[in-house]
Design a protein around this motif. Sequence first.
Motif, PDB file in Angstrom:
ATOM      1  N   THR A 234     -31.275 -26.535  20.435  1.00  0.00           N
ATOM      2  CA  THR A 234     -30.331 -27.642  20.658  1.00  0.00           C
ATOM      3  C   THR A 234     -29.084 -27.096  21.627  1.00  0.00           C
ATOM      4  O   THR A 234     -28.673 -27.663  22.710  1.00  0.00           O
ATOM      5  N   ASP A 235     -28.737 -25.835  21.546  1.00  0.00           N
ATOM      6  CA  ASP A 235     -27.483 -25.105  22.255  1.00  0.00           C
ATOM      7  C   ASP A 235     -28.261 -25.103  23.676  1.00  0.00           C
ATOM      8  O   ASP A 235     -27.473 -25.460  24.749  1.00  0.00           O
ATOM      9  N   GLU A 236     -29.464 -24.687  23.949  1.00  0.00           N
ATOM     10  CA  GLU A 236     -30.066 -24.668  25.155  1.00  0.00           C
ATOM     11  C   GLU A 236     -30.024 -25.895  25.848  1.00  0.00           C
ATOM     12  O   GLU A 236     -29.936 -25.836  27.170  1.00  0.00           O
ATOM     13  N   ASP A 237     -30.439 -26.862  25.142  1.00  0.00           N
ATOM     14  CA  ASP A 237     -30.581 -28.206  25.675  1.00  0.00           C
ATOM     15  C   ASP A 237     -29.192 -28.657  26.182  1.00  0.00           C
ATOM     16  O   ASP A 237     -28.918 -29.586  27.128  1.00  0.00           O
ATOM     17  N   THR A 238     -28.041 -28.527  25.359  1.00  0.00           N
ATOM     18  CA  THR A 238     -26.827 -28.765  25.721  1.00  0.00           C
ATOM     19  C   THR A 238     -26.349 -27.996  27.092  1.00  0.00           C
ATOM     20  O   THR A 238     -25.491 -28.577  27.807  1.00  0.00           O
ATOM     21  N   CYS A 239     -26.794 -27.010  27.081  1.00  0.00           N
ATOM     22  CA  CYS A 239     -26.398 -26.119  28.316  1.00  0.00           C
ATOM     23  C   CYS A 239     -26.875 -26.755  29.661  1.00  0.00           C
ATOM     24  O   CYS A 239     -26.227 -26.960  30.743  1.00  0.00           O
ATOM     25  N   THR A 240     -28.063 -27.474  29.374  1.00  0.00           N
ATOM     26  CA  THR A 240     -28.610 -28.041  30.604  1.00  0.00           C
ATOM     27  C   THR A 240     -27.964 -29.439  31.169  1.00  0.00           C
ATOM     28  O   THR A 240     -27.767 -29.829  32.285  1.00  0.00           O
ATOM     29  N   GLU A 241     -27.279 -29.957  30.288  1.00  0.00           N
ATOM     30  CA  GLU A 241     -26.495 -31.271  30.232  1.00  0.00           C
ATOM     31  C   GLU A 241     -25.453 -30.917  31.052  1.00  0.00           C
ATOM     32  O   GLU A 241     -25.087 -31.730  31.947  1.00  0.00           O
ATOM     33  N   GLY A 242     -24.805 -29.688  31.231  1.00  0.00           N
ATOM     34  CA  GLY A 242     -23.483 -29.220  32.167  1.00  0.00           C
ATOM     35  C   GLY A 242     -24.133 -29.232  33.641  1.00  0.00           C
ATOM     36  O   GLY A 242     -23.120 -29.318  34.653  1.00  0.00           O
ATOM     37  N   PHE A 243     -25.398 -29.404  33.882  1.00  0.00           N
ATOM     38  CA  PHE A 243     -25.586 -29.154  35.416  1.00  0.00           C
ATOM     39  C   PHE A 243     -26.355 -30.714  35.710  1.00  0.00           C
ATOM     40  O   PHE A 243     -26.927 -30.902  36.413  1.00  0.00           O
ATOM     41  N   ALA A 244     -25.780 -31.625  34.875  1.00  0.00           N
ATOM     42  CA  ALA A 244     -26.697 -32.910  35.205  1.00  0.00           C
ATOM     43  C   ALA A 244     -25.899 -33.626  36.308  1.00  0.00           C
ATOM     44  O   ALA A 244     -24.816 -33.234  36.479  1.00  0.00           O
ATOM     45  N   GLY A 245     -26.258 -34.454  37.110  1.00  0.00           N
ATOM     46  CA  GLY A 245     -25.385 -35.037  38.089  1.00  0.00           C
ATOM     47  C   GLY A 245     -25.306 -34.108  39.516  1.00  0.00           C
ATOM     48  O   GLY A 245     -26.281 -33.244  39.758  1.00  0.00           O
ATOM     49  N   LYS A 246     -23.810 -34.106  39.867  1.00  0.00           N
ATOM     50  CA  LYS A 246     -23.574 -33.382  41.339  1.00  0.00           C
ATOM     51  C   LYS A 246     -22.671 -32.385  40.939  1.00  0.00           C
ATOM     52  O   LYS A 246     -21.767 -31.950  41.732  1.00  0.00           O
ATOM     53  N   VAL A 247     -22.568 -31.875  39.843  1.00  0.00           N
ATOM     54  CA  VAL A 247     -21.791 -30.842  39.217  1.00  0.00           C
ATOM     55  C   VAL A 247     -21.812 -29.579  40.009  1.00  0.00           C
ATOM     56  O   VAL A 247     -20.951 -28.794  40.506  1.00  0.00           O
TER      57      VAL A 247
ATOM     58  N   LYS B  31     -28.977 -25.580  45.777  1.00  0.00           N
ATOM     59  CA  LYS B  31     -29.832 -24.474  45.700  1.00  0.00           C
ATOM     60  C   LYS B  31     -29.241 -23.680  44.187  1.00  0.00           C
ATOM     61  O   LYS B  31     -30.231 -23.338  43.477  1.00  0.00           O
ATOM     62  N   VAL B  32     -28.142 -23.648  43.831  1.00  0.00           N
ATOM     63  CA  VAL B  32     -27.698 -22.721  42.763  1.00  0.00           C
ATOM     64  C   VAL B  32     -27.992 -23.589  41.451  1.00  0.00           C
ATOM     65  O   VAL B  32     -28.649 -23.008  40.450  1.00  0.00           O
ATOM     66  N   LYS B  33     -28.090 -24.923  41.571  1.00  0.00           N
ATOM     67  CA  LYS B  33     -28.462 -25.867  40.434  1.00  0.00           C
ATOM     68  C   LYS B  33     -30.000 -25.599  40.044  1.00  0.00           C
ATOM     69  O   LYS B  33     -30.419 -25.631  38.711  1.00  0.00           O
ATOM     70  N   THR B  34     -30.617 -25.568  41.035  1.00  0.00           N
ATOM     71  CA  THR B  34     -32.258 -25.162  41.113  1.00  0.00           C
ATOM     72  C   THR B  34     -32.383 -24.044  40.187  1.00  0.00           C
ATOM     73  O   THR B  34     -33.272 -23.857  39.148  1.00  0.00           O
TER      74      THR B  34
ATOM     75  N   VAL C 227     -30.516 -22.186  38.352  1.00  0.00           N
ATOM     76  CA  VAL C 227     -29.862 -21.962  37.088  1.00  0.00           C
ATOM     77  C   VAL C 227     -30.677 -22.998  36.173  1.00  0.00           C
ATOM     78  O   VAL C 227     -31.152 -22.540  35.208  1.00  0.00           O
ATOM     79  N   ARG C 228     -30.985 -23.866  36.550  1.00  0.00           N
ATOM     80  CA  ARG C 228     -31.885 -25.031  35.824  1.00  0.00           C
ATOM     81  C   ARG C 228     -33.072 -24.397  35.293  1.00  0.00           C
ATOM     82  O   ARG C 228     -33.612 -24.468  34.270  1.00  0.00           O
ATOM     83  N   GLU C 229     -33.882 -23.775  36.241  1.00  0.00           N
ATOM     84  CA  GLU C 229     -35.153 -23.217  35.998  1.00  0.00           C
ATOM     85  C   GLU C 229     -34.884 -22.084  35.049  1.00  0.00           C
ATOM     86  O   GLU C 229     -35.995 -22.128  34.298  1.00  0.00           O
ATOM     87  N   LYS C 230     -34.052 -21.324  35.276  1.00  0.00           N
ATOM     88  CA  LYS C 230     -33.676 -20.086  34.148  1.00  0.00           C
ATOM     89  C   LYS C 230     -33.557 -20.612  32.933  1.00  0.00           C
ATOM     90  O   LYS C 230     -34.113 -20.188  31.648  1.00  0.00           O
ATOM     91  N   ILE C 231     -32.794 -21.509  32.565  1.00  0.00           N
ATOM     92  CA  ILE C 231     -32.385 -22.441  31.529  1.00  0.00           C
ATOM     93  C   ILE C 231     -33.592 -23.063  30.692  1.00  0.00           C
ATOM     94  O   ILE C 231     -33.665 -22.918  29.702  1.00  0.00           O
TER      95      ILE C 231
ATOM     96  N   TYR D 185     -37.159 -33.844  31.777  1.00  0.00           N
ATOM     97  CA  TYR D 185     -36.736 -34.931  32.867  1.00  0.00           C
ATOM     98  C   TYR D 185     -35.927 -34.719  33.665  1.00  0.00           C
ATOM     99  O   TYR D 185     -35.462 -35.160  34.629  1.00  0.00           O
ATOM    100  N   ARG D 186     -34.933 -33.598  33.517  1.00  0.00           N
ATOM    101  CA  ARG D 186     -33.815 -33.230  34.346  1.00  0.00           C
ATOM    102  C   ARG D 186     -34.462 -32.470  35.423  1.00  0.00           C
ATOM    103  O   ARG D 186     -35.304 -31.736  35.365  1.00  0.00           O
TER     104      ARG D 186
END
Length: 231
Positions: free
Chosen positions: A155-168, A172-175, A177-181, A230-231
């Motif tokens: 759940t903590d890891e899932d919450t982490c991915t929420e911080g990168f939703a949208g245009k935060v 390149k960086v988002k991709t 980070v998202r892949e690693k998480i 789906y993120r």
Amino acid sequence: MEGFCNNRCHFQIVYCLILIALITCSFIESARPAAGETNTEFIRTSCKSTTYPNLCFSSLSSRSNAIGVSPQLLAHESLTVSLETAQSTSTMMLKLAHSQGMAPREVGAMRDCVEELSDAVSGIKKSLGEMKELRGKDFDLKMSDIQTWVSAALTDEDTCTEGFAGKVMNGKVKTVVREKILEVAHMTSNALALINSLAALHGTEGFAGKVMNGKVKTVVREKILGRMNYR
């Protein structure tokens, strides 16, 4: 002369029997799978119960000697892999957060995620510690604790991915980070599946069985597992 023939025939019979025995032993040894192959197949078969079987097998097959054919050692090594991946991802994100050119909201998202990963690492470490003591009359209680901590880590890891939703963050960086998480989350998901399989072997089912009713269990599992894809 007849005695000589009898002795010679006896020798030839004994020789043939020895030769047949050697050939048979050789055939049996060649047909018997090596210990490493047996261990590897055990891992491959066990990983089929996980959400990400290919990742499960690729991350654990190199540890086949340590795992053997033990479901408990398999779950332990899976947790270890998850822990190592979470720690390396957290380190990478800390470095990114201190790099130049990051917007304040990007840095904030990074730090929030690192905090969530820190909580996940703590839960996995506690689970590994409890796994080493997983025996005796309180097996069910310890297993329940492990399932709870690993579920919380997921759940903590899932919450982490929420911080990168949208245009935060920028693309390149988002991709990266998202892949690693997601890799960390998928590793932890696999570890939880193997833990649940171990629990089922001992009659302690947790999320894998009937501890929760169908609707609630479905909601929890979808929250923990489904939303990451789906993120």
